[in-house]
Design a protein around this motif. Structure first.
Motif, short mmCIF file in Angstrom:
data_model
loop_
_atom_site.label_atom_id
_atom_site.label_comp_id
_atom_site.label_asym_id
_atom_site.label_seq_id
_atom_site.Cartn_x
_atom_site.Cartn_y
_atom_site.Cartn_z
N GLY A 105 0.72 -1.26 0.07
CA GLY A 105 -0.13 0.06 -0.02
C GLY A 105 0.76 1.21 0.17
N GLY A 106 1.93 1.32 0.77
CA GLY A 106 2.88 2.38 0.81
C GLY A 106 3.49 2.63 -0.56
N PHE A 107 3.77 1.59 -1.27
CA PHE A 107 4.48 1.43 -2.76
C PHE A 107 3.29 2.16 -3.70
N VAL A 108 2.21 1.65 -3.51
CA VAL A 108 1.10 2.13 -4.46
C VAL A 108 0.82 3.55 -4.24
N ALA A 109 0.95 4.04 -3.11
CA ALA A 109 0.37 5.42 -2.49
C ALA A 109 1.75 6.25 -2.97
N ALA A 127 3.92 -6.33 11.44
CA ALA A 127 3.70 -4.92 10.91
C ALA A 127 3.97 -3.91 12.02
N MET A 128 3.34 -4.27 13.38
CA MET A 128 3.59 -3.09 14.26
C MET A 128 5.03 -2.85 14.60
N VAL A 129 5.74 -3.99 14.71
CA VAL A 129 6.93 -3.65 15.22
C VAL A 129 8.23 -3.40 14.18
N ASP A 130 7.62 -3.72 12.99
CA ASP A 130 8.74 -3.71 12.07
C ASP A 130 8.24 -3.17 10.47
N ALA A 131 7.14 -3.78 9.99
CA ALA A 131 6.98 -3.41 8.39
C ALA A 131 6.39 -2.16 8.36
N SER A 132 5.57 -1.37 9.19
CA SER A 132 4.93 -0.35 9.26
C SER A 132 5.71 0.70 9.53
N VAL A 133 6.73 0.46 10.28
CA VAL A 133 7.54 1.72 10.57
C VAL A 133 9.02 1.74 9.96
N GLY A 134 9.48 3.09 9.42
CA GLY A 134 10.86 3.02 8.67
C GLY A 134 10.83 3.54 7.33
N GLY A 135 9.53 3.52 6.75
CA GLY A 135 9.19 3.91 5.37
C GLY A 135 9.70 3.03 4.14
N LYS A 136 9.78 1.61 4.45
CA LYS A 136 10.13 0.87 3.21
C LYS A 136 8.72 0.30 2.77
N ASN A 137 8.77 0.55 1.61
CA ASN A 137 7.51 0.18 0.64
C ASN A 137 7.78 -0.51 -0.41
N GLY A 138 7.33 -1.57 -0.81
CA GLY A 138 7.62 -2.23 -2.04
C GLY A 138 7.02 -3.66 -2.29
N VAL A 139 7.30 -4.33 -3.17
CA VAL A 139 6.93 -5.42 -3.55
C VAL A 139 8.21 -6.39 -4.05
#
Length: 355
Positions: A105-109, A127-139
């Motif tokens: 979703g971050g990559f799409v946006a 996602a809480m402790v890793d994926a959603s924090v730090g700005g890494k977006n992608g596939v």
């Protein structure tokens, strides 16, 4: 107070978080509001989110659940949907889900009309402790993890541990691997604390979850584009990602959740640390015991190991054709850009096999 205030990437936790979300949406005054979910979070999390956020005007975008849908095809489908539904540069995308949803979703946006605002609402522990924090977006590129993407912080991250009550145990355990990693790269104190995490009641572990978020935020704030310290967040991920990719591609091997693969990678990286950096062997054994008390052993044949080593050439930390590992001198004391000969990697797999 559980909040990290900054212009982008602000993180807010639990009850107070929803006030911040409402206030931000009022100030943004989006032309259209979109909520990205997968088939699981649409059922279990969306009703809770709508009640807590009190949002009434929105469009829901749905993708299939699972790592195999974290690909460019899903992005193309979503870009088309956004266009068809009249999204413009003042639209906002809320990503409600686990790491696949927040990454994709971050990559799409970040790429739609050269960038619209997005907010992450992580619903999994990972996602809480890793994926959603730090700005890494992608596939992913095929089965190769996170090969395509951009670094851009979400406008906000809203963490509500009540969403963890919707997770099956294996998803909680998957996210727990990243918390164990945070302990190993941060400090002996947090490593000792995080071992007390209650897998059966993760929503009650708000303080430990928040500590993990603070550790990751501290690292990515210091080094947002992974030139130095941020590489430490990849501890266990070099081989862990290779194992995860191999299992995704294999027709015979069971697909592993991200944290299940990273847990193996942590054991392997810690053994390599004993061989190359004199990491204490007694601590290595203790770390392996802690991990194996939560994660099932996986069998690796010589062919499997060869294939995993071959996949290392796609690791994002590589430079000038060299595969580079993050290793530890001790808990909380790291070394980045470590070269590891293949014979030691085979030895690490042998150590894991004989545990």
């Amino acid at each position: 107070m559980m909040e990290i205030k900054k212009e982008r990437g602000a993180v807010y936790c639990n009850e107070e978080a929803w006030k911040h979300l409402k206030s931000k949406l009022v100030s943004l005054h989006p032309s259209k509001l979109f909520i990205l979910v997968n088939t699981h979070t649409a059922r279990f999390c969306l009703p809770v989110f709508l009640e807590l956020s009190e949002i009434t005007s929105y469009e829901v975008l749905t993708i299939e659940a699972g790592e195999k849908y974290k690909n460019i095809t899903s992005c193309v489908d979503l870009w088309h949907l956004l266009s068809e539904k009249g999204a413009d540069r003042k639209s906002v995308l809320i990503n409600l889900g686990g790491g696949v949803v927040t990454d994709l979703g971050g990559f799409v946006a970040s790429t739609f009309k050269r960038g619209i605002e997005f907010i992450n609402i992580p619903t999994s522990l990972l996602a809480m402790v890793d994926a959603s924090v730090g700005g890494k977006n992608g596939v992913d590129l095929g089965t190769l993890k996170n090969q395509i993407g951009v670094i851009k912080e979400p406008l906000q991250v809203i963490v509500d541990t009540n969403f963890l009550k919707t997770l099956p145990k294996n998803e909680v355990v998957s996210g727990y691997a990243e918390m164990l990693k945070h302990g190993l790269i941060h400090s002996e104190d947090y490593w000792n604390d995080v071992q007390k995490f209650d897998i059966k009641n993760p929503a009650s572990e708000e303080n430990l979850i928040w500590k993990s978020i603070l550790i990751k935020n501290e690292v990515v704030t210091e080094d947002p584009f992974e030139q130095n310290r941020r590489k430490t967040l990849n501890y266990g991920h070099t081989l862990g990602h290779a194992i995860e990719s191999y299992c995704l591609a294999s027709e015979t091997k069971k697909t592993l959740l991200h944290g299940e693969a990273i847990a193996i990678g942590i054991i392997l990286a810690t053994f390599l640390s004993t061989e190359l950096l004199n990491f204490p062997k007694q601590k290595c054994q203790h770390i392996a015991n802690v991990i194996l008390s939560h994660y099932p052993k996986v069998e690796f044949t010589e062919t499997t190991i060869n294939d995993c080593i071959e996949l290392l050439k796609y690791d994002k930390k590589n430079q000038h054709g060299k595969v580079l590992f993050v290793l530890l001198n001790d808990i909380g004391k790291h070394e980045i850009n470590c070269e590891v000969p293949n014979d030691l990697i085979y030895k690490a797999f042998s150590y894991y096999k004989n545990l």
